[in-house]
Enzyme design. Sequence first.
Site, PDB file in Angstrom:
ATOM      1  N   ASP A  83      32.730  20.857  51.417  1.00 50.87           N
ATOM      2  CA  ASP A  83      33.043  22.196  50.904  1.00 50.87           C
ATOM      3  C   ASP A  83      31.769  22.820  50.313  1.00 50.87           C
ATOM      4  O   ASP A  83      31.011  22.142  49.603  1.00 50.87           O
ATOM      5  CB  ASP A  83      34.117  22.020  49.811  1.00 50.87           C
ATOM      6  CG  ASP A  83      34.687  23.333  49.304  1.00 50.87           C
ATOM      7  OD1 ASP A  83      34.663  24.318  50.065  1.00 50.87           O
ATOM      8  OD2 ASP A  83      35.173  23.357  48.149  1.00 50.87           O
ATOM      9  N   ASP A 105      27.835  27.717  53.154  1.00 52.09           N
ATOM     10  CA  ASP A 105      28.151  28.899  52.352  1.00 52.09           C
ATOM     11  C   ASP A 105      26.870  29.687  52.063  1.00 52.09           C
ATOM     12  O   ASP A 105      26.129  29.375  51.140  1.00 52.09           O
ATOM     13  CB  ASP A 105      28.822  28.444  51.045  1.00 52.09           C
ATOM     14  CG  ASP A 105      29.067  29.613  50.092  1.00 52.09           C
ATOM     15  OD1 ASP A 105      28.805  30.772  50.477  1.00 52.09           O
ATOM     16  OD2 ASP A 105      29.528  29.359  48.962  1.00 52.09           O
ATOM     17  N   ALA A 212      42.300  30.546  45.561  1.00 48.17           N
ATOM     18  CA  ALA A 212      43.664  31.072  45.408  1.00 48.17           C
ATOM     19  C   ALA A 212      44.586  30.011  44.820  1.00 48.17           C
ATOM     20  O   ALA A 212      45.791  30.040  45.015  1.00 48.17           O
ATOM     21  CB  ALA A 212      44.191  31.566  46.749  1.00 48.17           C
ATOM     22  N   SER A 213      43.979  29.108  44.078  1.00 49.50           N
ATOM     23  CA  SER A 213      44.708  28.004  43.435  1.00 49.50           C
ATOM     24  C   SER A 213      45.866  28.471  42.565  1.00 49.50           C
ATOM     25  O   SER A 213      46.841  27.773  42.384  1.00 49.50           O
ATOM     26  CB  SER A 213      43.728  27.303  42.486  1.00 49.50           C
ATOM     27  OG  SER A 213      43.552  25.973  42.775  1.00 49.50           O
ATOM     28  N   ASP A 234      41.283  23.565  44.209  1.00 52.45           N
ATOM     29  CA  ASP A 234      40.544  22.656  43.336  1.00 52.45           C
ATOM     30  C   ASP A 234      40.997  22.815  41.881  1.00 52.45           C
ATOM     31  O   ASP A 234      41.438  21.863  41.236  1.00 52.45           O
ATOM     32  CB  ASP A 234      39.036  22.932  43.467  1.00 52.45           C
ATOM     33  CG  ASP A 234      38.214  21.859  42.776  1.00 52.45           C
ATOM     34  OD1 ASP A 234      38.798  20.895  42.258  1.00 52.45           O
ATOM     35  OD2 ASP A 234      36.972  21.965  42.743  1.00 52.45           O
ATOM     36  N   THR A 235      40.914  24.044  41.374  1.00 57.63           N
ATOM     37  CA  THR A 235      41.208  24.264  39.950  1.00 57.63           C
ATOM     38  C   THR A 235      42.615  23.777  39.575  1.00 57.63           C
ATOM     39  O   THR A 235      42.793  23.159  38.515  1.00 57.63           O
ATOM     40  CB  THR A 235      41.047  25.761  39.599  1.00 57.63           C
ATOM     41  OG1 THR A 235      39.736  26.166  40.004  1.00 57.63           O
ATOM     42  CG2 THR A 235      41.212  26.005  38.121  1.00 57.63           C
TER      43      THR A 235
HETATM   44  P1  13P Z   1      40.171  27.352  43.170  1.00 57.79           P
HETATM   45  O1  13P Z   1      39.125  27.456  42.116  1.00 57.79           O
HETATM   46  O2  13P Z   1      41.090  28.537  43.155  1.00 57.79           O
HETATM   47  O3  13P Z   1      40.895  26.073  43.148  1.00 57.79           O
HETATM   48  O4  13P Z   1      39.403  27.410  44.582  1.00 57.79           O
HETATM   49  C1  13P Z   1      38.859  26.231  45.085  1.00 57.79           C
HETATM   50  C2  13P Z   1      37.947  26.477  46.227  1.00 57.79           C
HETATM   51  O5  13P Z   1      37.859  27.551  46.779  1.00 57.79           O
HETATM   52  C3  13P Z   1      37.154  25.334  46.679  1.00 57.79           C
HETATM   53  O6  13P Z   1      36.330  25.669  47.739  1.00 57.79           O
HETATM   54  O1  G3H Z   2      34.579  26.086  45.023  1.00 56.62           O
HETATM   55  C1  G3H Z   2      34.452  24.902  44.860  1.00 56.62           C
HETATM   56  C2  G3H Z   2      34.789  24.137  43.679  1.00 56.62           C
HETATM   57  O2  G3H Z   2      35.896  24.559  42.989  1.00 56.62           O
HETATM   58  C3  G3H Z   2      33.594  23.921  42.787  1.00 56.62           C
HETATM   59  O3  G3H Z   2      33.403  22.594  42.857  1.00 56.62           O
HETATM   60  O4  G3H Z   2      32.364  21.902  40.711  1.00 56.62           O
HETATM   61  O5  G3H Z   2      32.500  20.398  42.687  1.00 56.62           O
HETATM   62  O6  G3H Z   2      30.919  22.327  42.710  1.00 56.62           O
HETATM   63  P1  G3H Z   2      32.205  21.790  42.187  1.00 56.62           P
HETATM   64 ZN    ZN Z   3      35.583  27.697  47.445  1.00 57.62          ZN
END
Ligand code: 13P
Ligand code: G3H
Ligand code: ZN
Length: 291
Positions: A83, A105, A212-213, A234-235
């Site tokens: 990612d 990215d 979009a968590s 992720d969040t």
């Molecule tokens: P969130 O911060 O909304 O979880 O997004 C995660 C994300 O886009 C990781 O690439």
């Molecule tokens: O967008 C990606 C993650 O939410 C940020 O992750 O803290 O591992 O770089 P990171």
């Molecule tokens: Zn992201």
Amino acid sequence: MITEVKKILDNANKGNYAVGAFNTVNLEFTMAILEAAKEKNSPVIIQVTEKTMDYAGGRAIFGLIKTLVECYYPQIPVGIHLDHGKDFEVVQRALEIGFTSIMYDGSRKKYADNLMTTKKIAQFCHERGVNVQGELGNVPYLREIGSEEVNWDKYMTDPDQAEEFVRETGVDALAVAVGNAHDFAKERPEPDYERLGKINERLNMPLIMHGASDWEEEKVTEAVRRGINCFNVDTASRVAFVTSLGKTIDGNKSVSFDVRDHLGQAKSAITEMVKKKMDMFGSSGKIEKSE
Ligand code: 13P
Ligand code: G3H
Ligand code: ZN
């Protein structure tokens, strides 16, 4: 079974649903995501960032995901993805480890620079059989937008540019910016659905929604209807995990010093969250009979 990310995304694209691409940082996150996928009979993507590769060891975290899938979840199609690869070096590092799907990215660069670098990286990856996700427009982070009024126009993906970007770079999937933001940030009150629909009409390929968590079902459903095939999460996992730890450890009132009690409950909190997301995204029950 470890499955090509492209196949998972293309199936979602054909079936008009979305899958989740869930970030992991350790054993508990990975187990939690896989357990949810098993309970929901859902394909899933598990992804790591450069920061996580530095934290856990790139080979260690990649091997951990792969081993868990092969030993305990052979029936679940699982894609492993890098990612937010920010430069050529990190992409190369991921490929050496064994990743067969990466995101480059370049969204913080000027358009021409993003296009040129994405094109070079996509060519390098495709020669090695690796899938590539690009990003056009810019999905900001909470630290970048704060909580003040945001001029969303400057972040948005332009549908005309998107068509050219995909044609020129040859990416397999595109991350779009339509008012979405990383972290639980204050987002555009409503995503720009019309823009999303236009991008989808022009591209007809898997579109990825980062940040979009925290979206409720209504927004998710509309975004899927307009062409989103993958939501990065992720969040929400971080919040579920840390909140659970906070509750079970509760200052010095903790009754257990068996860390597995605390980590196990935090893991379950992620599993419950991921299961809800899979239902919302529409990936629950989507493991095909032949898989
Ligand atoms: P969130 O911060 O909304 O979880 O997004 C995660 C994300 O886009 C990781 O690439
Ligand atoms: O967008 C990606 C993650 O939410 C940020 O992750 O803290 O591992 O770089 P990171
Ligand atoms: Zn992201």
